[in-house]
Motif scaffolding. Sequence first.
Motif, PDB file in Angstrom:
ATOM      1  N   MET A   1     -11.136  -0.038   0.630  1.00  0.00           N
ATOM      2  CA  MET A   1     -11.585   1.134   1.386  1.00  0.00           C
ATOM      3  C   MET A   1     -11.252   2.442   0.673  1.00  0.00           C
ATOM      4  O   MET A   1     -11.708   3.506   1.086  1.00  0.00           O
ATOM      5  CB  MET A   1     -10.955   1.147   2.779  1.00  0.00           C
ATOM      6  CG  MET A   1     -11.276  -0.070   3.635  1.00  0.00           C
ATOM      7  SD  MET A   1     -13.050  -0.312   3.928  1.00  0.00           S
ATOM      8  CE  MET A   1     -13.424   1.116   4.949  1.00  0.00           C
ATOM      9  N   GLN A   2     -10.473   2.369  -0.404  1.00  0.00           N
ATOM     10  CA  GLN A   2     -10.123   3.570  -1.157  1.00  0.00           C
ATOM     11  C   GLN A   2     -11.216   3.847  -2.203  1.00  0.00           C
ATOM     12  O   GLN A   2     -10.987   3.786  -3.408  1.00  0.00           O
ATOM     13  CB  GLN A   2      -8.761   3.398  -1.827  1.00  0.00           C
ATOM     14  CG  GLN A   2      -7.626   3.248  -0.830  1.00  0.00           C
ATOM     15  CD  GLN A   2      -6.299   2.927  -1.495  1.00  0.00           C
ATOM     16  OE1 GLN A   2      -6.216   2.710  -2.701  1.00  0.00           O
ATOM     17  NE2 GLN A   2      -5.230   2.873  -0.713  1.00  0.00           N
TER      18      GLN A   2
ATOM     19  N   TYR B   1       1.205  -3.942   7.191  1.00  0.00           N
ATOM     20  CA  TYR B   1       1.172  -4.520   5.853  1.00  0.00           C
ATOM     21  C   TYR B   1       0.613  -5.929   5.822  1.00  0.00           C
ATOM     22  O   TYR B   1       0.328  -6.467   4.743  1.00  0.00           O
ATOM     23  CB  TYR B   1       2.574  -4.493   5.235  1.00  0.00           C
ATOM     24  CG  TYR B   1       3.073  -3.082   5.007  1.00  0.00           C
ATOM     25  CD1 TYR B   1       2.409  -2.231   4.122  1.00  0.00           C
ATOM     26  CD2 TYR B   1       4.182  -2.588   5.674  1.00  0.00           C
ATOM     27  CE1 TYR B   1       2.848  -0.932   3.912  1.00  0.00           C
ATOM     28  CE2 TYR B   1       4.635  -1.290   5.475  1.00  0.00           C
ATOM     29  CZ  TYR B   1       3.961  -0.470   4.588  1.00  0.00           C
ATOM     30  OH  TYR B   1       4.403   0.816   4.398  1.00  0.00           O
TER      31      TYR B   1
ATOM     32  N   ASP C   1      -5.429   8.951  -3.905  1.00  0.00           N
ATOM     33  CA  ASP C   1      -6.366   8.370  -2.957  1.00  0.00           C
ATOM     34  C   ASP C   1      -7.002   9.477  -2.112  1.00  0.00           C
ATOM     35  O   ASP C   1      -6.392   9.991  -1.178  1.00  0.00           O
ATOM     36  CB  ASP C   1      -5.643   7.351  -2.054  1.00  0.00           C
ATOM     37  CG  ASP C   1      -6.565   6.763  -1.002  1.00  0.00           C
ATOM     38  OD1 ASP C   1      -7.795   6.874  -1.166  1.00  0.00           O
ATOM     39  OD2 ASP C   1      -6.049   6.200  -0.016  1.00  0.00           O
TER      40      ASP C   1
ATOM     41  N   TYR D   1      -5.069  -3.314  11.098  1.00  0.00           N
ATOM     42  CA  TYR D   1      -3.767  -3.957  11.303  1.00  0.00           C
ATOM     43  C   TYR D   1      -3.969  -5.468  11.383  1.00  0.00           C
ATOM     44  O   TYR D   1      -5.049  -5.940  11.773  1.00  0.00           O
ATOM     45  CB  TYR D   1      -3.121  -3.502  12.618  1.00  0.00           C
ATOM     46  CG  TYR D   1      -2.635  -2.073  12.656  1.00  0.00           C
ATOM     47  CD1 TYR D   1      -2.649  -1.259  11.535  1.00  0.00           C
ATOM     48  CD2 TYR D   1      -2.151  -1.538  13.848  1.00  0.00           C
ATOM     49  CE1 TYR D   1      -2.202   0.045  11.597  1.00  0.00           C
ATOM     50  CE2 TYR D   1      -1.691  -0.233  13.921  1.00  0.00           C
ATOM     51  CZ  TYR D   1      -1.722   0.556  12.793  1.00  0.00           C
ATOM     52  OH  TYR D   1      -1.275   1.852  12.855  1.00  0.00           O
TER      53      TYR D   1
ATOM     54  N   LEU E   1      -4.969  -8.297   3.877  1.00  0.00           N
ATOM     55  CA  LEU E   1      -5.052  -6.936   4.411  1.00  0.00           C
ATOM     56  C   LEU E   1      -4.877  -5.884   3.327  1.00  0.00           C
ATOM     57  O   LEU E   1      -5.593  -4.873   3.309  1.00  0.00           O
ATOM     58  CB  LEU E   1      -3.998  -6.743   5.507  1.00  0.00           C
ATOM     59  CG  LEU E   1      -3.928  -5.367   6.168  1.00  0.00           C
ATOM     60  CD1 LEU E   1      -5.265  -4.979   6.783  1.00  0.00           C
ATOM     61  CD2 LEU E   1      -2.826  -5.332   7.225  1.00  0.00           C
ATOM     62  N   ASN E   2      -3.949  -6.094   2.421  1.00  0.00           N
ATOM     63  CA  ASN E   2      -3.707  -5.108   1.364  1.00  0.00           C
ATOM     64  C   ASN E   2      -4.946  -4.938   0.485  1.00  0.00           C
ATOM     65  O   ASN E   2      -5.316  -3.813   0.125  1.00  0.00           O
ATOM     66  CB  ASN E   2      -2.506  -5.529   0.520  1.00  0.00           C
ATOM     67  CG  ASN E   2      -2.057  -4.436  -0.436  1.00  0.00           C
ATOM     68  OD1 ASN E   2      -1.656  -3.355  -0.030  1.00  0.00           O
ATOM     69  ND2 ASN E   2      -2.141  -4.712  -1.736  1.00  0.00           N
TER      70      ASN E   2
ATOM     71  N   GLU F   1      -8.199   2.489  10.785  1.00  0.00           N
ATOM     72  CA  GLU F   1      -6.927   1.853  10.449  1.00  0.00           C
ATOM     73  C   GLU F   1      -7.044   0.374  10.759  1.00  0.00           C
ATOM     74  O   GLU F   1      -7.489  -0.012  11.851  1.00  0.00           O
ATOM     75  CB  GLU F   1      -5.770   2.463  11.245  1.00  0.00           C
ATOM     76  CG  GLU F   1      -5.560   3.951  11.025  1.00  0.00           C
ATOM     77  CD  GLU F   1      -5.067   4.290   9.637  1.00  0.00           C
ATOM     78  OE1 GLU F   1      -4.513   3.394   8.970  1.00  0.00           O
ATOM     79  OE2 GLU F   1      -5.252   5.451   9.215  1.00  0.00           O
TER      80      GLU F   1
ATOM     81  N   LYS G   1      -6.024  11.269  11.158  1.00  0.00           N
ATOM     82  CA  LYS G   1      -5.685   9.889  10.827  1.00  0.00           C
ATOM     83  C   LYS G   1      -4.461   9.481  11.623  1.00  0.00           C
ATOM     84  O   LYS G   1      -3.844  10.287  12.325  1.00  0.00           O
ATOM     85  CB  LYS G   1      -5.435   9.724   9.325  1.00  0.00           C
ATOM     86  CG  LYS G   1      -4.202  10.421   8.789  1.00  0.00           C
ATOM     87  CD  LYS G   1      -3.873   9.925   7.392  1.00  0.00           C
ATOM     88  CE  LYS G   1      -3.502   8.473   7.430  1.00  0.00           C
ATOM     89  NZ  LYS G   1      -3.173   7.927   6.089  1.00  0.00           N
TER      90      LYS G   1
ATOM     91  N   THR H   1       0.828  -1.208   0.000  1.00  0.00           N
ATOM     92  CA  THR H   1       0.000   0.000   0.000  1.00  0.00           C
ATOM     93  C   THR H   1       0.862   1.257   0.000  1.00  0.00           C
ATOM     94  O   THR H   1       1.826   1.359   0.758  1.00  0.00           O
ATOM     95  CB  THR H   1      -0.903   0.019   1.246  1.00  0.00           C
ATOM     96  OG1 THR H   1      -1.616  -1.215   1.322  1.00  0.00           O
ATOM     97  CG2 THR H   1      -1.906   1.158   1.170  1.00  0.00           C
TER      98      THR H   1
ATOM     99  N   TYR I   1      -8.043  -5.440   1.368  1.00  0.00           N
ATOM    100  CA  TYR I   1      -9.067  -4.759   2.153  1.00  0.00           C
ATOM    101  C   TYR I   1      -8.810  -3.250   2.191  1.00  0.00           C
ATOM    102  O   TYR I   1      -9.743  -2.446   2.112  1.00  0.00           O
ATOM    103  CB  TYR I   1      -9.103  -5.308   3.575  1.00  0.00           C
ATOM    104  CG  TYR I   1      -9.695  -6.705   3.700  1.00  0.00           C
ATOM    105  CD1 TYR I   1     -10.174  -7.391   2.577  1.00  0.00           C
ATOM    106  CD2 TYR I   1      -9.777  -7.344   4.924  1.00  0.00           C
ATOM    107  CE1 TYR I   1     -10.707  -8.661   2.681  1.00  0.00           C
ATOM    108  CE2 TYR I   1     -10.326  -8.622   5.049  1.00  0.00           C
ATOM    109  CZ  TYR I   1     -10.777  -9.274   3.918  1.00  0.00           C
ATOM    110  OH  TYR I   1     -11.314 -10.531   4.029  1.00  0.00           O
ATOM    111  N   LYS I   2      -7.534  -2.874   2.306  1.00  0.00           N
ATOM    112  CA  LYS I   2      -7.206  -1.445   2.320  1.00  0.00           C
ATOM    113  C   LYS I   2      -7.514  -0.795   0.975  1.00  0.00           C
ATOM    114  O   LYS I   2      -8.008   0.337   0.923  1.00  0.00           O
ATOM    115  CB  LYS I   2      -5.732  -1.254   2.686  1.00  0.00           C
ATOM    116  CG  LYS I   2      -5.431  -1.552   4.153  1.00  0.00           C
ATOM    117  CD  LYS I   2      -3.998  -1.220   4.502  1.00  0.00           C
ATOM    118  CE  LYS I   2      -3.754  -1.416   5.985  1.00  0.00           C
ATOM    119  NZ  LYS I   2      -2.377  -1.044   6.394  1.00  0.00           N
TER     120      LYS I   2
END
Length: 407
Positions: free
Chosen positions: A379-380, A142, A324, A333, A372-373, A331, A242, A52, A375-376
Motif C-alpha cells: 500500500m506504500q 503487526y 513513505d 489489522y 499483513l506486513n 488501516e 489517519k 513496519t 500488504y502494508k
Amino acid sequence: MPLACCLHGERKFVPAILLLFTLWQAKPAHAQEEYIEPPSKFITRLPITLFTGGVIVLRARLDDHPDTLNFILDTGSSGISLDSTTTDYLKLKPTEPQKTIRGIAGLKRVGMLNDRTLYFPGLAVDSLDFHVNDYQTLTSVYGEKIDGIIGYSFLSRYILKINYDSAYIDVCSRGSIKYPKGGYLFRPFINTLPVQAAAVKDNRTVQSRFLYDIGAGLCVLFSKDFIEDSAFLKKKRKVYAKQAEGLGGKIDMHITILKEFRLGPYKFKKIPVNIFDDEFNVTSYPSMGGIIGNDLLRRFNCILNYSKREFHLKPNTHYNESFDYAYSGLEMYMIDGDIQIAEVAKNSPAEKAGLKMGDVVIGVNNDFTQNLNRYKVAMQAPKQKVKMVIRRDGKLQEVTVSIKSIL
C-alpha cells in the motif's frame, strides 16, 4: 619549619616541601589506577526482525518456560513489560495493580511480575521487574504476537550496537569503547528515557527536544500544542487524517509534510510527520516537542551507550531511502485470524474506492499470502493503483484503490 617522622626507629628530619612533593606525586598515580575503566567486551549477537516503520523485534525466553517470545525493543519505554494474554498463557500471576503507566492513548494501572529472567542466545538477564499490560492492539497491528516490550531495564545494563543493514544487535558489556569513524556522537539527556535536541524548519526554524523512540514506527511525531504555540508549520499545509496505535489503544492523528528536520549534522527534507492531541502529555510539553521515531532512526546504524549517555549514529544503506508519502486512508489489522479493514478515513482514497470497516482482505496485488506486513508495504505506492480482493458478507469483491501522495 621541618616536619619530623620516624623511620626504622631513627629520628629523621625531612624538609616539608620534599614531603609534600612526594605525597602529591603518589596520589595521582593511585587515583589513576582506581578510575581506569575496563574496555567494553562483546557478549553475544542477537538477530532482529524489522516490522513496519523499522520497529525492532527481539526473541527471548522467560524464566524456565520453553516458549520463545516476541519483544519490541523500545527506547521509549522506561522499564520492561509483558503482555497480559502471554502472562495468562504462561500461568503467571502478577501482583494487584500498583503502578501507573502512560501512553499516547491513555493512563493505566498495571500489576507486576518481579525478579524474572530473560534468556537470549548467549545471554541471561536476571532481576527484571515486568509490568503487565494488554498488547493485543499491537499484535493486531503487526499481524504477529507481541509478548512484551523491552525498555530501560535492559538497555541501561549494556552497550547495544544495532546494525540495520545486517539485522542484528551486538550486546556488549559496559566499559570504555572506541566509536567507529564516519558517524556522529550524540549526548542525549537520559533519565530512563533519552531526550535529544533537534531543529525543525518549515515556515520558520525552531529548536526543541524530542524523545528518541525506536519503538515508534514513524518518522517524527509532534504534539498539537507544540505546533500551535511555535507556529513553525505553514498554515496552509494540507493535512490528512489517519489512525495510530500505542499504549492505551488507538488514537486519531494527522499526517503532513515538514520542509526540513535536522538531527545533529544530518538534514532530512520533505519528511512525513504526524500530529496528535497529546491529551495525556506523553511528550511532557513544553519540555519536549514530540518524538523521533524509528522510520527515521533506522537510517543509521547506532550504538546505544546508556551508562555514558552517548548515542553514536552512522548513516547506513537505508539513509537515502525515500520516505513513505503514500496515503490510502485505511488501516489493516489482524483480527481473529483475518486481515481486516479496521479504519477508513473520511474522503480518503479507501473510502472513495468503496472499502468499509470490517471488510476482510484476501489479497493485495495478486499476493494471497495473508502476510499483513507485505500488504502494508504494497500500500506504500503513492500515485499508483493497488488492487485488493476483499470479502464482504460472504462474497468476494475486487477493489482498486488510487493511492495519494502527501507531497
